[in-house]
Design an enzyme around this catalytic site. Structure first.
Site, mmCIF file in Angstrom:
data_model
loop_
_atom_site.group_PDB
_atom_site.id
_atom_site.type_symbol
_atom_site.label_atom_id
_atom_site.label_comp_id
_atom_site.label_asym_id
_atom_site.label_seq_id
_atom_site.Cartn_x
_atom_site.Cartn_y
_atom_site.Cartn_z
ATOM 1 N N ASP A 486 -1.468 -85.079 79.965
ATOM 2 C CA ASP A 486 -2.909 -85.279 79.999
ATOM 3 C C ASP A 486 -3.350 -86.502 80.811
ATOM 4 O O ASP A 486 -4.429 -86.694 81.510
ATOM 5 C CB ASP A 486 -3.450 -85.869 78.636
HETATM 6 C C1 BGC Z 1 -1.771 -85.711 73.490
HETATM 7 C C2 BGC Z 1 -1.339 -84.341 73.924
HETATM 8 C C3 BGC Z 1 -0.698 -84.659 75.192
HETATM 9 C C4 BGC Z 1 0.210 -85.961 75.336
HETATM 10 C C5 BGC Z 1 0.869 -86.330 76.547
HETATM 11 C C6 BGC Z 1 -0.892 -86.869 73.692
HETATM 12 O O1 BGC Z 1 -1.747 -87.956 73.181
HETATM 13 O O2 BGC Z 1 -2.320 -85.547 72.313
HETATM 14 O O3 BGC Z 1 -2.043 -83.438 74.139
HETATM 15 O O4 BGC Z 1 0.089 -83.538 75.714
HETATM 16 O O5 BGC Z 1 -0.419 -87.033 74.765
HETATM 17 O O6 BGC Z 1 -0.268 -86.719 77.660
#
Ligand code: BGC
Length: 831
Positions: A486
């Site tokens: 993200d």
């Molecule tokens: C989120 C995921 C994401 C991950 C890496 C997590 O906090 O829930 O959707 O893929 O972080 O960024």
């Protein structure tokens, strides 16, 4: 010097036993597994909600509270001049003994002081909208004890977000009713709400309080409520301000006597036309019924036995006996338990997730599915349909949705280009577990709009197409706002701290930003999709109606061929444009520059693409996978696991977004993001490297690092956390964001299917372990589609991979798939 220990595992009871209340962080547990949920810390902090931690919050909690942990269900015991709590907090009166046992959806906290023991069992009975708190008081002295017991719960004004900000309104809305021993919370019931909550106890009370200020006293804290300190309830009635519920009970115990008090914190919904029993008086019929179900020790004990039976059944579907307690306790108990919790919560409510910010994640929930589909397949089925219903006609989807409304969350929207692939991942896992192809024929809408329904199979197809329709200049998938990571925001270009990295795309038009992570994910899920189509063709041929999900045999075969070609092309594109020489690149940025390349000064190598491209087996024959795995070991691995990228970014890169906003070694900037360690571990098993797989696996397996958890990791030693600070961090090894993480499902998937090697497949159980050379023999019992398989894997020569021979009930089979059949079976696997 031995490190301080705060607790230990009790495997026979499936509990973690905390022996010191001053754990480095609150160590929590979850109650409830369907509609009514509670979070409970080892000092009884936490809160309850119905379905949705944001929109239907029942009790109040104070954030930014780690580790203060303020707010909870508190019992105050006044014995003479001493006031204490069985869970130590909030009074923090030193206890003579303390123990907290976190078990499967229950917690038992026991404290004693001056010869009185108070043991409180907290749980949410199955199919019940209430939390039971059974308190057992014991007089362990030779004298008569007269105790004053006060309970305490603070109501949240339902919407947890506005509860924290809209005080000009909130301070005037609170309303309660008191009837006998039951305190009702009915704020906003007079208008649009048709639900209320109550807190009751199964005995006569000698007083109560419902107004916080009257109970606590002006300028006081939870640790010294005036009413308790003076031993006098105020019998206060809340009008606005902060409504609470506190019972006052006088208890006399003869020497040796013990007495149960059963408290119940419940939630009720009424039909619109049955809201009131008289003007302004709430209809309490359902509350009375609920209270009557749990008003004696016998009834509560029976409900507790039922809950334990439920967990016995869930945990008996897959059990391992390896002779290694550390492995067995994670596989048989805690890993599966954590998977169930992440299924229920997604990433919404923990002590690190406020329950306000996020609902259910599209990608998160699909991944979580592999962790619990074997236990509760019908709920997995519903979850898949709920998730798919938030998709858009072009295959894109909402990144999150709210569990109460099941609607896509507009605040975050869509545009995360990995999301669609995960729908295939989740659906295939479901069908392989259950053999239920009928889910593909389910009519599922787009964006929850009635009238837009198409089959779930069609949703899968457009999911794949979404990737194919969004390729960049190297024929690799365009990343969109971000892929799994993200925080790799390649089109964001934000200089404004008030912009969200996730939802801002200051550039986007004409972007060349491509993701190797999605490329690998596409190859893995594309192969799954092709296999599914072929299986559907077979099913269509065999079934009398000649079709499933509306297509005929040839159509499925044509579809399989079409997608195989796309997968092959992606495979080639990765080899041609995604290989850096010693490892897989991570991405191309907006301008088409490499990310995760030896050419870069920082962020030379990333874990996600090593994981997904090796899982996909891209370049396996040419040795690319081995090289990528070796590079991961060399550059990403450290004492506590594998970091996400290396070296960490030391400055903000506007072209990369949030990843470079974190200080070195934390979160997505070179933290050990536990979630993606299993990707590399599975990659290791694809390459047949059992020793390496095992070594990576045990580095982040809680039971293996239990000692570290106690003081260094700090978070709960019985579950994985999302992130452990990486080697570049100021405090390497410190854990954060425990409980709600995709790590749970990935650890389970990895150990059950790839290390122990018991993999559900369309026609049966595929057995293909990948082991450390030290593993000579183990047994797994697996219930699967009506059959029960007792599998003994024998590995006398310590091979890492390769099944020589399988016998089922004494008869050798050809291949590695144990076909489905009902009844009990003895399976022997020789490596
Ligand atoms: C989120 C995921 C994401 C991950 C890496 C997590 O906090 O829930 O959707 O893929 O972080 O960024």
């Amino acid at each position: 010097m031995a490190e301080k220990k705060y607790g230990h595992f009790d495997d026979a009871n499936r509990e973690y036993v905390i022996t010191d209340p001053k754990t480095p962080w609150p160590w929590i547990n979850y109650l409830g597994n369907e509609d009514f949920f509670s979070l409970i810390s080892n000092t009884a902090g936490g809160y309850s909600f119905y379905k949705d931690a944001k929109f239907r919050r029942i009790t109040r909690y104070r954030y930014n509270g780690v580790p203060m942990d303020n707010g909870g269900r508190y019992f105050y015991i006044k014995d003479g001049d001493t006031v204490w709590n069985p869970g130590w907090k909030p009074c923090k009166t030193p206890l003579d003994s303390y123990e907290c046992r976190h078990g499967m959806n229950y917690t038992r906290i026991t404290g004693s002081k001056n010869g009185v023991e108070a043991s409180v069992l907290f749980f949410v009975p199955l199919h019940t909208w209430a939390e039971v708190q059974k308190m057992t008081l014991k007089n362990q002295t030779e004298e008569v004890k007269t105790l004053k017991v006060f309970s305490f719960a603070e109501w949240c004004l339902w919407n947890a977000a506005t509860d924290m900000e809209n005080f000009q309104r909130n301070f005037s809305t609170g309303e309660v009713e008191v009837e006998g021993s039951t305190i009702y919370h009915k704020t906003e019931y007079r208008e649009r709400r048709n639900h209320y909550a109550f807190y009751t106890v199964n005995t006569e009370i000698q007083g109560y309080d419902t107004d916080r200020e009257s109970f606590i006293g002006l300028y006081n804290e939870f640790s010294e409520p005036e009413a308790v300190m003076e031993g006098k309830p105020r019998n206060s009635f809340a009008h606005g301000w902060s409504p609470i519920a506190s019972h006052y009970i006088e208890v006399t115990l003869q020497p040796g006597e013990s007495r149960d008090l059963i408290f119940l914190l419940g939630y009720v919904e009424n039909e619109q036309d049955k809201k009131f029993s008289a003007k302004k008086v709430i209809n309490k019929e359902k509350a009375h019924q609920l209270i009557a179900k749990f008003d004696t020790t016998e009834k509560v004990d029976a409900a507790f036995a039922e809950l334990n039976q439920y967990w016995d059944n869930l945990l008996n579907i897959f059990t391992v006996k390896s002779g290694n307690d550390k492995l067995d306790r994670m596989v048989n108990i805690w890993n599966q338990y954590q998977c169930m919790i992440t299924f229920c919560m997604s990433r919404s409510a923990s002590f690190f997730e406020s329950g306000i910010g996020r609902g259910m994640g599209f990608r998160d929930s699909n991944q979580d599915l592999v962790g619990f589909v074997h236990q509760i397949p019908t709920r997995a089925r519903q979850r898949i349909i709920d998730i798919a219903s938030t998709q858009f006609p072009d295959g894109g989807c909402y990144h999150q949705y709210q569990p109460l409304t099941k609607r896509g969350n507009n605040d975050i929207g869509g545009g995360f280009n990995d999301d669609p692939c995960w729908l295939i991942f989740g659906t295939v896992a479901y069908i392989k577990e259950t053999g239920d192809f009928s889910i593909l024929a389910e009519q599922v809408p787009f964006d929850n709009q009635p009238g837009t329904e198409v089959s779930l199979f069609e949703h899968l197809k457009i999911s794949m197409n979404h990737v194919i329709n969004n390729l960049g200049p190297h024929k690799l998938p365009l990343i969109g706002r971000a892929d799994w990571n993200d925080c790799l925001n390649l089109n964001c270009f934000s200089w404004d701290p008030n912009e969200s990295f996730q939802t801002t795309e200051n550039k986007g038009e004409g972007s060349k930003a491509e993701s190797l992570m999605i490329a690998g994910l596409f190859v893995v899920t594309g192969k799954d999709y092709v296999a599914l189509c072929k299986q559907l063709a077979k099913e269509a041929m065999e079934s009398k109606e000649g079709e499933i999900a509306g297509l005929a045999e040839e159509d499925y075969l044509t579809e399989a061929e079409r997608m195989q070609q796309a997968v092959d092309e992606m495979n080639e594109a990765v080899k041609k444009h995604g290989w850096d020489g010693e490892w897989f690149l991570r991405a191309y940025d907006f301008f088409g520059n490499k990310i995760g390349s030896d050419e870069n000064e920082e962020g030379k190598i990333f874990i996600e693409s090593q994981g997904w491209c090796t899982m996909a087996g891209i370049g396996l024959e040419e040795g690319l996978c081995d090289k990528a795995l070796d590079s991961s070991k060399k550059r990403l691995e450290c004492e506590h696991g594998m970091v996400l990228n290396n070296p960490a970014y030391t400055t903000y890169h506007v072209e990369m977004g949030e990843i470079s906003s974190y200080p070195e070694g934390y979160k997505e900037n070179a933290g050990i993001f536990c979630h993606n360690n299993p990707w590399v571990i599975i990659g290791e098993t694809v390459a047949g490297r059992g020793n390496d797989a095992w070594s990576h696996y045990t580095k982040i397996l809680p039971s293996y690092v239990e000692e570290k958890y106690q003081t260094l990791h700090k978070v709960e030693p019985y579950v994985n956390c999302q992130m452990v600070a990486g080697k570049d961090a100021a405090k390497p090894g410190e854990g954060k964001n425990s409980w709600l993480t995709g790590t749970a499902a990935w650890m389970w998937y990895t150990v059950s299917e790839f290390i122990l090697g018991i993999k559900p497949d369309y026609e049966g159980l595929l057995i293909d372990p990948c082991l450390p050379s030290t593993a000579k023999e183990y047994e797994v019992t697996r219930k699967f589609r009506g059959g029960e398989y007792h599998i003994t894997v024998k590995n006398p020569s310590g091979n890492q991979k390769g099944v020589k021979q399988i016998t089922v009930d004494g008869t050798p089979i050809s291949g590695t798939i144990v076909p489905c059949s009902e009844g009990k079976h003895e399976v022997v696997v020789e490596m």
